[in-house]
Design an enzyme around this catalytic site. Structure first.
Site, short mmCIF file in Angstrom:
data_model
loop_
_atom_site.label_atom_id
_atom_site.label_comp_id
_atom_site.label_asym_id
_atom_site.label_seq_id
_atom_site.Cartn_x
_atom_site.Cartn_y
_atom_site.Cartn_z
N ARG A 76 -88.72 -9.67 -52.49
CA ARG A 76 -89.62 -8.78 -52.09
C ARG A 76 -89.38 -7.51 -51.54
NH1 ARG A 76 -94.57 -9.06 -53.08
NH2 ARG A 76 -94.66 -11.32 -52.44
N ARG A 102 -87.80 -11.26 -63.41
CA ARG A 102 -87.35 -11.00 -62.17
C ARG A 102 -86.94 -12.57 -61.54
NH1 ARG A 102 -92.67 -10.19 -58.14
NH2 ARG A 102 -93.85 -11.92 -58.80
N HIS A 171 -91.59 -2.38 -60.52
CA HIS A 171 -92.51 -2.49 -59.65
C HIS A 171 -92.16 -1.83 -58.11
CE1 HIS A 171 -95.08 -4.42 -56.67
NE2 HIS A 171 -95.80 -5.04 -57.74
N ASP A 215 -105.12 -1.34 -54.45
CA ASP A 215 -104.15 -2.09 -55.68
C ASP A 215 -105.01 -1.62 -56.72
OD1 ASP A 215 -103.28 -5.66 -56.20
OD2 ASP A 215 -102.87 -3.79 -57.13
N GLU A 273 -95.77 2.26 -59.01
CA GLU A 273 -95.07 1.34 -60.23
C GLU A 273 -95.09 1.79 -61.47
OE1 GLU A 273 -97.18 -2.04 -57.67
OE2 GLU A 273 -96.69 -2.55 -59.69
O1 TA6 Z 1 -98.47 -4.50 -58.33
C1 TA6 Z 1 -99.37 -4.85 -57.50
C2 TA6 Z 1 -99.53 -6.27 -57.49
O2 TA6 Z 1 -99.96 -6.88 -58.74
C3 TA6 Z 1 -100.47 -6.67 -56.48
O3 TA6 Z 1 -101.73 -7.51 -56.86
C4 TA6 Z 1 -99.63 -7.88 -55.45
O4 TA6 Z 1 -99.96 -9.02 -55.80
C5 TA6 Z 1 -98.32 -7.33 -55.73
O5 TA6 Z 1 -98.33 -6.84 -57.26
C6 TA6 Z 1 -97.29 -8.25 -55.53
O6 TA6 Z 1 -96.97 -9.30 -56.44
P1 TA6 Z 1 -96.07 -10.59 -56.22
O7 TA6 Z 1 -96.37 -11.46 -57.44
O8 TA6 Z 1 -94.73 -9.92 -56.19
O9 TA6 Z 1 -96.50 -11.31 -54.99
#
Ligand code: TA6
Length: 303
Positions: A76, A102, A171, A215, A273
């Site tokens: 994260r 990932r 991301h 988002d 991103e």
């Molecule tokens: O990039 C934004 C997003 O798609 C959000 O919708 C949120 O879910 C975030 O990514 C994180 O996603 P993850 O799969 O890492 O929990």
């Protein structure tokens, strides 16, 4: 770990500049320490987790203090590589969010000096497991140059006999002192898909300010600049061969739904991103390659 630390460092280590270490969760990581910048990239996911240019002195990237460092979990923070789909898989709800790249261990290919930067290259290829999730042969190469600026090049090569299309995202989680006094410029006038509470197509008016869960998938975009007024810092995000920009902050309620994100940490992060997603997905013929690039620079905020 595919190789012992000693054999990694015998093969790739650069004394006083770059070493392979057992990072968090004992996951192998390349740690760069040069006069112009410090940085770290994990082989797990080919994920950059830190970049500290000497001029800034503090990390430009955010990593949650509750991040889970395990081979079967996504880290994260930092710069996750989303490939070959973005978000939920269109047809398979059991498939991992943001693809599988990932979650895989990438191979260390090289560590080299490139101008004032130290460039670390890792790669990852399709195999029987990836073909179960996505029936195509591919090769991914990620080159990360840790310098006064940070440059990340993601090259996708179609190693199959048929054309395939894929989505991709770098991301990036950027560290900010306070999201309430942070703004994002450079997307004025761009159309976007607001994905909070359903999909709505909207148009950006002026700079983006953050007052609630955000988002959004911005369509047909160039670079963008984060102004972190609380820290008096600007983070300039430029890119090549990327048509989309996703902007994300989970805010209060959504942040609580993530076990690997502290309940209050949403104030200290902003994802900007670099992507090719949805209608911007890349179509690649057999034998062809596509490279998407993000480059990041930091500067003091001028009053
Ligand atoms: O990039 C934004 C997003 O798609 C959000 O919708 C949120 O879910 C975030 O990514 C994180 O996603 P993850 O799969 O890492 O929990």
């Amino acid at each position: 770990m595919n190789q012992s630390l000693d054999s990694y460092n015998d093969q790739f280590g650069v004394d006083g500049v770059a070493q392979v270490v057992a990072g968090n969760g004992d996951l192998p990581a390349v740690v760069v320490r040069s006069p112009v910048a410090q940085g770290t990239i994990y082989l797990h996911g080919g994920q950059v987790s830190s970049w500290i240019p000497a001029s800034a002195g503090t990390d430009v990237l955010f990593v949650s203090r509750q991040a889970i460092w395990r081979p079967d979990r996504a880290i994260r923070g930092g710069i996750p590589v989303c490939f070959p789909w973005f978000g939920a898989h269109p047809a398979n709800p059991k498939a991992p969010s943001h693809g599988f790249a990932r979650l895989r261990e990438w191979r260390l290919d090289s560590i080299a000096q490139r101008g004032d930067a130290v460039a670390v290259t890792v790669d990852h290829s399709s195999d029987a497991t990836s073909r179960e999730l996505w029936p195509h042969d591919f090769h991914l190469r990620l080159c990360v140059a840790f310098g006064a600026s940070l440059q990340v090049d993601l090259t996708v090569t179609n190693r199959g006999r048929e054309t395939f299309s894929f989505e991709e995202a770098l991301h990036s989680y950027f560290a900010v002192d306070d999201i309430h006094s942070t703004s994002l410029s450079g997307l004025d006038g761009a159309r976007y898909l607001d994905t909070v509470g359903g999909i709505r197509e909207m148009q950006q008016q002026g700079d983006i300010r953050f007052e609630t869960e955000t988002d959004r998938i911005y369509l047909a975009t160039g670079g963008a600049t984060i102004t972190d007024s609380a820290r008096g810092r600007r983070i300039v995000v430029n890119k090549k061969n990327s048509g989309n920009t996703v902007v994300w902050n989970p805010w209060i309620a959504k942040a609580k739904t993530f076990a690997d994100l502290g309940d209050d940490e949403w104030t200290q992060m902003l994802c900007v991103e670099t992507c090719n997603v949805r209608d911007g997905a890349i179509v690649l013929d057999a034998g062809q390659s596509h490279t998407m690039t993000v480059s990041v620079a930091v500067s003091d905020q001028v009053a």
